[in-house]
Write an enzyme that holds these catalytic residues in place. Structure first.
Site, PDB file in Angstrom:
ATOM      1  CG  ASP A 259       1.086  -1.684  -6.284  1.00  0.00           C
ATOM      2  OD1 ASP A 259       2.233  -1.564  -5.837  1.00  0.00           O
ATOM      3  OD2 ASP A 259       0.242  -0.754  -6.272  1.00  0.00           O
ATOM      4  CB  ILE A 260       1.468  -2.685  -1.334  1.00  0.00           C
ATOM      5  CG1 ILE A 260       2.078  -4.082  -1.142  1.00  0.00           C
ATOM      6  CG2 ILE A 260       0.899  -2.177   0.001  1.00  0.00           C
ATOM      7  CD1 ILE A 260       3.204  -4.131  -0.130  1.00  0.00           C
TER       8      ILE A 260
END
Length: 259
Positions: free
Chosen positions: A10-11
């Site tokens: 995920d970012i």
């Protein structure tokens, strides 16, 4: 590579700190994985154009974007799952009557159905990206949209959940909610990539911190929740690492034996 693994990150709150910074040790860990021959991928709710710079910086060309609705493997589009356009048009009209604006999003751009609104400014600003949605109320016509944003205070999305069964509503900000196709998730996007690569579940890893990561972390056998994740997110993961601010990616990769 015989023992190649694919690792999905995920970012926001995972690769990037809450100030949208990439910790040096995280960047070093990513390149270490690639040097070992592993495939590093991104799994995010963001649009592809919202993390192009990060992909270039890390040399990543495989990603699950829009919470699973637009999936790219080695630079080629592998899977898409657009929103139902008729239902979206009806939702947008309903939302306008309630002073809840919409931002339409395809793989190239995003446009708002109102000239300006404080909720749009407030939430988009937290992403710290170099683009802001211009006004185009008809952007939904004649193109595939993979996600939209509904802007409303917490709790007010419940009425849309009751009225629009074609969509799931995933909150990512106190005044903004992702609109995605019903049942769509990062988990489905990951499954498409893993199947195409022919990898076993033992060779799949995922790191995340948000509510939109729960399906992914529940599905992936080697799942790692960040230390900054809510307790309900941590509960569905196999492992819990340190927070993103405390080099949680590097620590987590050591924890699962990849570093």
């Amino acid at each position: 590579m015989k023992n190649q693994s694919v690792i999905f990150f995920d970012i926001d709150g995972t690769l990037l700190t809450h100030d949208k910074k990439l910790p040096p040790l995280t960047k070093e860990a990513i390149f270490n994985l690639k040097e070992q021959g592993h495939l590093v991928a991104i799994a995010t709710g963001r649009a592809p154009f919202m993390f192009e710079g990060l992909r270039k910086e890390l040399g990543i060309d495989t990603f699950v974007s829009y919470n699973g609705q637009y999936v790219v493997l080695n630079g080629e589009v592998l899977y898409t799952n657009p929103l139902n356009s008729l239902s979206l048009e009806k939702l947008a009209k309903t939302a306008l009557h309630r002073n809840h604006p919409i931002v339409y999003m395809d793989h190239l751009d995003m446009k708002a159905n109102v000239p300006e609104h404080e909720y749009i400014k407030e939430s988009i600003a937290t992403l710290k990206i170099d683009r802001f949605p211009a006004h185009d109320p008809l952007y939904y016509k004649g193109r595939a949209l993979y996600q939209s944003l509904l802007f409303c205070p917490e709790g007010e999305e419940k009425q849309y959940e009751q009225e629009f069964k074609d969509f799931d509503f995933v909150r990512w900000h106190p005044v903004s909610v992702d609109i995605v196709p019903k049942g769509g998730s990062k988990a489905i996007g990951i499954q498409k990539i893993v199947k195409e690569l022919g990898l076993s579940e033992e060779n799949v890893y995922a790191f995340g911190d948000g509510l939109n990561d729960t399906a992914m972390l529940s599905m992936v056998k080697n799942s790692v929740a960040m230390g900054n994740a809510e307790e309900r997110v941590q509960k569905v993961a196999k492992y819990v690492t340190k927070s993103v601010e405390d080099n949680g990616i590097h620590y987590g990769l050591q924890m699962v034996g990849l570093l």
